[in-house]
Scaffold this active site. Structure first.
Site, PDB file in Angstrom:
ATOM      1  N   ASP A  28       4.360   0.313  12.282  1.00 42.81           N
ATOM      2  CA  ASP A  28       3.073  -0.403  11.513  1.00 42.81           C
ATOM      3  C   ASP A  28       2.781  -1.822  11.984  1.00 42.81           C
ATOM      4  O   ASP A  28       1.890  -2.489  11.632  1.00 42.81           O
ATOM      5  CB  ASP A  28       3.077  -0.279  10.201  1.00 42.81           C
ATOM      6  CG  ASP A  28       2.897   1.205   9.411  1.00 42.81           C
ATOM      7  OD1 ASP A  28       2.699   1.718  10.406  1.00 42.81           O
ATOM      8  OD2 ASP A  28       3.035   1.343   8.458  1.00 42.81           O
ATOM      9  N   ARG A  63      -9.018   0.150   4.681  1.00 42.33           N
ATOM     10  CA  ARG A  63      -7.727   1.340   4.244  1.00 42.33           C
ATOM     11  C   ARG A  63      -6.805   0.596   3.642  1.00 42.33           C
ATOM     12  O   ARG A  63      -5.794   0.956   2.794  1.00 42.33           O
ATOM     13  CB  ARG A  63      -7.621   2.307   5.040  1.00 42.33           C
ATOM     14  CG  ARG A  63      -8.688   3.210   5.662  1.00 42.33           C
ATOM     15  CD  ARG A  63      -7.939   4.262   6.414  1.00 42.33           C
ATOM     16  NE  ARG A  63      -6.610   4.673   6.027  1.00 42.33           N
ATOM     17  CZ  ARG A  63      -5.537   4.997   6.668  1.00 42.33           C
ATOM     18  NH1 ARG A  63      -5.573   4.866   8.082  1.00 42.33           N
ATOM     19  NH2 ARG A  63      -4.378   5.260   6.196  1.00 42.33           N
ATOM     20  N   ARG A  80       1.576  14.270  13.463  1.00 39.19           N
ATOM     21  CA  ARG A  80       2.000  14.008  12.162  1.00 39.19           C
ATOM     22  C   ARG A  80       1.960  15.365  11.254  1.00 39.19           C
ATOM     23  O   ARG A  80       1.185  15.735  10.219  1.00 39.19           O
ATOM     24  CB  ARG A  80       1.172  13.103  11.383  1.00 39.19           C
ATOM     25  CG  ARG A  80       0.840  11.933  12.146  1.00 39.19           C
ATOM     26  CD  ARG A  80      -0.023  10.664  11.524  1.00 39.19           C
ATOM     27  NE  ARG A  80       1.017   9.941  10.287  1.00 39.19           N
ATOM     28  CZ  ARG A  80       0.665   8.940   9.722  1.00 39.19           C
ATOM     29  NH1 ARG A  80      -0.638   8.604   9.855  1.00 39.19           N
ATOM     30  NH2 ARG A  80       1.377   8.267   8.831  1.00 39.19           N
ATOM     31  N   LYS A 107       0.660  -1.137  -0.028  1.00 38.36           N
ATOM     32  CA  LYS A 107       0.134   0.181   0.085  1.00 38.36           C
ATOM     33  C   LYS A 107       0.762   1.170  -0.145  1.00 38.36           C
ATOM     34  O   LYS A 107       0.643   2.536  -0.835  1.00 38.36           O
ATOM     35  CB  LYS A 107      -0.892   0.144   1.161  1.00 38.36           C
ATOM     36  CG  LYS A 107      -1.403   1.442   1.601  1.00 38.36           C
ATOM     37  CD  LYS A 107      -2.357   1.005   2.740  1.00 38.36           C
ATOM     38  CE  LYS A 107      -1.836   1.655   4.144  1.00 38.36           C
ATOM     39  NZ  LYS A 107      -1.362   2.905   4.231  1.00 38.36           N
ATOM     40  N   ASN A 108       1.595   1.351   1.015  1.00 40.14           N
ATOM     41  CA  ASN A 108       2.720   2.593   1.142  1.00 40.14           C
ATOM     42  C   ASN A 108       3.545   2.756  -0.037  1.00 40.14           C
ATOM     43  O   ASN A 108       3.774   3.938  -0.394  1.00 40.14           O
ATOM     44  CB  ASN A 108       3.175   2.700   2.487  1.00 40.14           C
ATOM     45  CG  ASN A 108       2.333   2.785   3.614  1.00 40.14           C
ATOM     46  OD1 ASN A 108       1.333   3.099   3.350  1.00 40.14           O
ATOM     47  ND2 ASN A 108       2.968   2.544   4.680  1.00 40.14           N
ATOM     48  N   CYS A 113      -4.578   8.199   9.597  1.00 39.18           N
ATOM     49  CA  CYS A 113      -4.927   8.058  10.823  1.00 39.18           C
ATOM     50  C   CYS A 113      -4.753   8.583  11.978  1.00 39.18           C
ATOM     51  O   CYS A 113      -3.774   9.504  12.055  1.00 39.18           O
ATOM     52  CB  CYS A 113      -3.848   6.365  11.075  1.00 39.18           C
ATOM     53  SG  CYS A 113      -4.406   4.971  10.265  1.00 39.18           S
TER      54      CYS A 113
HETATM   55  C1  UD1 Z   1       4.741   6.559   6.926  1.00 47.47           C
HETATM   56  C2  UD1 Z   1       3.886   5.534   6.536  1.00 47.47           C
HETATM   57  C3  UD1 Z   1       3.073   5.025   7.625  1.00 47.47           C
HETATM   58  C4  UD1 Z   1       4.430   4.624   8.664  1.00 47.47           C
HETATM   59  C5  UD1 Z   1       5.361   5.615   9.077  1.00 47.47           C
HETATM   60  C6  UD1 Z   1       6.678   5.250   9.727  1.00 47.47           C
HETATM   61  C7  UD1 Z   1       2.820   6.026   4.212  1.00 47.47           C
HETATM   62  C8  UD1 Z   1       1.795   6.173   3.480  1.00 47.47           C
HETATM   63  N1  UD1 Z   1       2.755   5.912   5.704  1.00 47.47           N
HETATM   64  O1  UD1 Z   1       4.060   7.611   7.175  1.00 47.47           O
HETATM   65  O2  UD1 Z   1       2.356   3.863   7.413  1.00 47.47           O
HETATM   66  O3  UD1 Z   1       4.085   4.224  10.241  1.00 47.47           O
HETATM   67  O4  UD1 Z   1       5.976   6.035   7.582  1.00 47.47           O
HETATM   68  O5  UD1 Z   1       7.081   4.214   9.105  1.00 47.47           O
HETATM   69  O6  UD1 Z   1       3.976   5.854   3.673  1.00 47.47           O
HETATM   70  N2  UD1 Z   1       7.168  14.013  11.352  1.00 47.47           N
HETATM   71  C9  UD1 Z   1       7.396  15.273  11.683  1.00 47.47           C
HETATM   72  N3  UD1 Z   1       7.444  16.128  10.631  1.00 47.47           N
HETATM   73  C10 UD1 Z   1       7.301  15.984   9.203  1.00 47.47           C
HETATM   74  C11 UD1 Z   1       7.072  14.645   8.856  1.00 47.47           C
HETATM   75  C12 UD1 Z   1       7.012  13.545  10.148  1.00 47.47           C
HETATM   76  O7  UD1 Z   1       7.530  15.724  12.745  1.00 47.47           O
HETATM   77  O8  UD1 Z   1       7.453  16.886   8.347  1.00 47.47           O
HETATM   78  C13 UD1 Z   1       7.167  13.021  12.426  1.00 47.47           C
HETATM   79  C14 UD1 Z   1       5.823  12.362  12.508  1.00 47.47           C
HETATM   80  O9  UD1 Z   1       4.965  13.004  13.243  1.00 47.47           O
HETATM   81  C15 UD1 Z   1       6.150  11.075  13.443  1.00 47.47           C
HETATM   82  C16 UD1 Z   1       7.298  10.603  12.702  1.00 47.47           C
HETATM   83  O10 UD1 Z   1       7.996  11.876  11.961  1.00 47.47           O
HETATM   84  O11 UD1 Z   1       5.970  11.162  14.513  1.00 47.47           O
HETATM   85  C17 UD1 Z   1       7.648   9.699  11.362  1.00 47.47           C
HETATM   86  O12 UD1 Z   1       6.653  10.193  10.444  1.00 47.47           O
HETATM   87  P1  UD1 Z   1       7.031   9.783   8.786  1.00 47.47           P
HETATM   88  O13 UD1 Z   1       8.094   8.991   8.942  1.00 47.47           O
HETATM   89  O14 UD1 Z   1       7.063  10.916   8.316  1.00 47.47           O
HETATM   90  O15 UD1 Z   1       5.724   8.839   8.459  1.00 47.47           O
HETATM   91  P2  UD1 Z   1       4.717   9.155   7.288  1.00 47.47           P
HETATM   92  O16 UD1 Z   1       5.485   9.198   6.149  1.00 47.47           O
HETATM   93  O17 UD1 Z   1       3.573   9.871   7.699  1.00 47.47           O
END
Ligand code: UD1
Length: 441
Positions: free
Chosen positions: A325, A417, A127, A28-29, A122
């Site tokens: 995850d 989802r 985030r 999915k991701n 979610c």
């Molecule tokens: C992706 C995955 C999700 C997985 C996560 C971590 C997708 C669609 N989703 O989510 O399933 O759980 O990676 O492996 O690919 N953060 C910040 N600022 C930012 C971006 C992130 O502070 O600009 C923080 C987030 O709040 C979180 C952490 O970084 O606490 C990890 O987030 P991130 O690795 O970005 O996850 P996603 O890309 O949202």
């Protein structure tokens, strides 16, 4: 007065052994970010092994709203982004899908402008998207947030984003993906340091390179992208879903059943397999007539042979650490493993909400800050439970498979989802479960 449509629930009769083989779907991701990445080129892109999921449909709606033509036949998705326009993606869809924000990088780098509502997804934490925004700004974009909409534009008359060195404060998956995609069409070299190393990042880099981009180092903490002036069409296989695979491995473990997964890349599951070994399961990789992914990785079969289960400690971390995850599914598993376990969630700040539901099933788990302290119990019992997010819903299904009696999982929109045909796949393995509309609703 309006009455809401009755929502289906999943009824599971537990303590059945599973056996047989299950085919793992495309990730999915990965599929979500490759769909966004397809906007980078004006030619038609073909994605194969795309799972049939609500999140994928939502991403499709977002692309369609931007003028992209989509055609889906089974697991093959054709994406034609010749005529895109930088209109705002619809808020009601964006708010339900965090990955929708991924279109910002490709739109900005190809069209010089993008307007994308702040994302949803979610309910597992705040985030934010500050790392995405700071990366684009470092490449010369003007980014502002007004009324919940992120506006990004190229400044000056350069016409392209400018390559630069970007150090991420945290190896965010999404921010690495946004910057990587934006940098493919930027002028000059971009270096992302402290980049995320997840397999989905490697898949994105392979996909971009197959379109003519010049990305190296994906899968390490430093990714280098030499910008090119345009990208061309591609026909690409999405990697197998390591989280779906991990969830089925836990299904085998939690029901003490030997099952086999097909179409898996075991290397992507290394931290999950290590923990399964540690708690008493053997996980055996076997070759099959596997498909080739990313140009040179062959998929394999994975057989789980569970033994007596013992507790362990788990800390979620960016890849190659233990995946957040898979945390909820392991919480369910450890709750019926002998002894004590401590599960520490370090990636998201609000990702232990499934514990309250698991407690309803007779588990012995306490939450203290970002830790779940689990005392394994020999048996848990079925109960009505509510899914609070995608992976929490999987954890409740797994607990239901192990529990004595009937478990009714509510909130199935979360499950839909991210798990393709979960019920059919589990039924084929011998699980007793069915989706019903509860009477009286
Ligand atoms: C992706 C995955 C999700 C997985 C996560 C971590 C997708 C669609 N989703 O989510 O399933 O759980 O990676 O492996 O690919 N953060 C910040 N600022 C930012 C971006 C992130 O502070 O600009 C923080 C987030 O709040 C979180 C952490 O970084 O606490 C990890 O987030 P991130 O690795 O970005 O996850 P996603 O890309 O949202």
């Amino acid at each position: 007065m309006t009455t809401e449509a009755p929502q289906p629930v999943l009824e599971i009769l537990g303590r059945t052994s599973l056996r047989g083989e299950v085919q793992i779907s495309g990730a999915k991701n990965s599929a979500l970010v490759l769909m966004a990445g397809s906007i980078l080129c004006a030619d038609k892109c073909t994605l194969r092994n795309v799972p049939n999921l609500v999140d994928i449909k939502r991403m499709g709606q977002i692309l369609t709203s931007l003028g992209v033509m989509l055609k889906q036949t089974d697991d093959v998705l054709e994406i034609d982004a010749k005529n895109i326009n930088p209109t705002e993606a619809p808020y009601d869809v964006v708010s339900q899908l965090r990955a929708s924000f991924f279109v910002i990088g490709p739109l900005l780098t190809r069209l010089g402008t993008a307007r994308v509502p702040l994302p949803g997804g979610c309910a597992i934490g705040a985030r934010p998207v500050d790392l995405h925004v700071r990366g684009l700004q470092a490449m010369g974009a003007n980014v502002s947030i007004e009324d919940g909409i992120v506006h990004a534009n190229l400044v000056g008359n350069k016409g392209r984003l400018q390559g630069t060195n970007i150090y991420l404060d945290y190896p965010s998956v999404g921010a690495t993906e946004t910057i990587l995609m934006a940098a493919t069409l930027a002028e000059g070299e971009t270096k992302i340091e402290n980049a995320a190393q997840e397999p989905e990042i490697v898949d994105l880099a392979n996909f971009c390179n197959a379109m003519g981009a010049n990305v190296s180092g994906a899968g390490t903490n430093t990714i280098t992208i030499q910008g090119v002036s345009e990208l061309h069409s591609v026909d690409y296989h999405v990697i197998p879903d390591r989280i779906e695979a991990g969830t089925f491995l836990v299904a085998g473990a939690i029901t003490h059943s030997e099952i086999t997964l097909t179409s898996v890349i075991p290397e992507h599951l290394a931290p999950v397999i290590a923990k399964l070994n540690e708690i008493g399961c053997q996980v055996i990789a076997e070759s099959d007539d596997g498909k080739i992914f990313g140009g040179n990785v062959k998929s394999q079969r994975l057989r789980i042979v569970p033994g007596e289960l013992y507790g362990t400690d788990i800390e979620t971390l960016p890849y190659p650490g233990f995946p957040t995850d898979m945390q909820a599914q392991f919480t369910a598993l450890l709750s019926i493993s002998k002894g004590n376990s401590v599960i520490s969630e370090t990636v998201f700040e609000n990702r232990l909400r499934h514990v309250a539901e698991l407690q309803r099933m007779g588990t012995n788990i306490r939450v203290k800050g970002n830790h779940a302290i689990v005392q394994g119990v020999p048996i848990i019992s079925g109960a009505p439970v509510m899914a609070t997010d995608l992976r929490a819903s999987a954890a409740l299904v797994l607990a239901g498979l192990a529990a004595e009696g009937k478990t009714t999982v509510h909130g199935l929109h979360h499950l839909d989802r991210g798990y393709e045909n979960l019920e059919a796949k589990l039924s084929n393995l011998g699980a007793r479960l069915k989706r019903i509309i509860p009477s009286g609703s």
